[in-house]
Design a protein around this motif. Structure first.
Motif, PDB file in Angstrom:
ATOM      1  N   THR A   1      16.764  54.328 -18.621  1.00 26.64           N
ATOM      2  CA  THR A   1      17.275  53.177 -17.889  1.00 26.64           C
ATOM      3  C   THR A   1      16.135  52.500 -17.136  1.00 26.64           C
ATOM      4  OG1 THR A   1      19.387  54.291 -17.599  1.00 26.64           O
ATOM      5  CG2 THR A   1      18.928  52.444 -16.149  1.00 26.64           C
TER       6      THR A   1
ATOM      7  N   GLU B   1      21.150  46.037  -1.649  1.00 28.45           N
ATOM      8  CA  GLU B   1      20.127  46.848  -2.302  1.00 28.45           C
ATOM      9  C   GLU B   1      18.740  46.550  -1.735  1.00 28.45           C
ATOM     10  OE1 GLU B   1      22.379  44.959  -3.961  1.00 28.45           O
ATOM     11  OE2 GLU B   1      23.681  46.529  -4.746  1.00 28.45           O
TER      12      GLU B   1
ATOM     13  N   PRO C   1      15.021  50.281 -14.122  1.00 30.52           N
ATOM     14  CA  PRO C   1      15.581  49.811 -12.854  1.00 30.52           C
ATOM     15  C   PRO C   1      15.484  48.289 -12.756  1.00 30.52           C
ATOM     16  CG  PRO C   1      13.487  50.939 -12.477  1.00 30.52           C
ATOM     17  CD  PRO C   1      13.818  51.073 -13.937  1.00 30.52           C
TER      18      PRO C   1
END
Length: 62
Positions: free
Chosen positions: A2, A12, A4
């Motif tokens: 994955t 966030e 980011p």
């Protein structure tokens, strides 16, 4: 694997800086942090890093 995200929302971005979302908004308003990407509600992590380098005295080269 994955990857980011490079663009992140206010919550966030605040977590990334280890501050509250309210504090992050105040930092954006006082130009300690960069504005959002035009037309979005997202911040670029690299722009945040550059501002953190600047206010910590590291400059943009580190």
């Amino acid at each position: 694997m994955t990857i980011p995200p490079r663009l992140i929302g206010r919550k966030e971005a605040a977590e990334y800086c280890c501050i509250s979302p309210t504090c992050f908004s105040m930092w954006v308003a006082s130009h300690k942090m960069p504005p959002t990407i035009p037309g979005t509600r997202k911040w670029d992590k690299r722009a945040i890093d550059a501002k953190l380098n600047e206010i910590s005295g590291l400059g943009n080269n580190n």
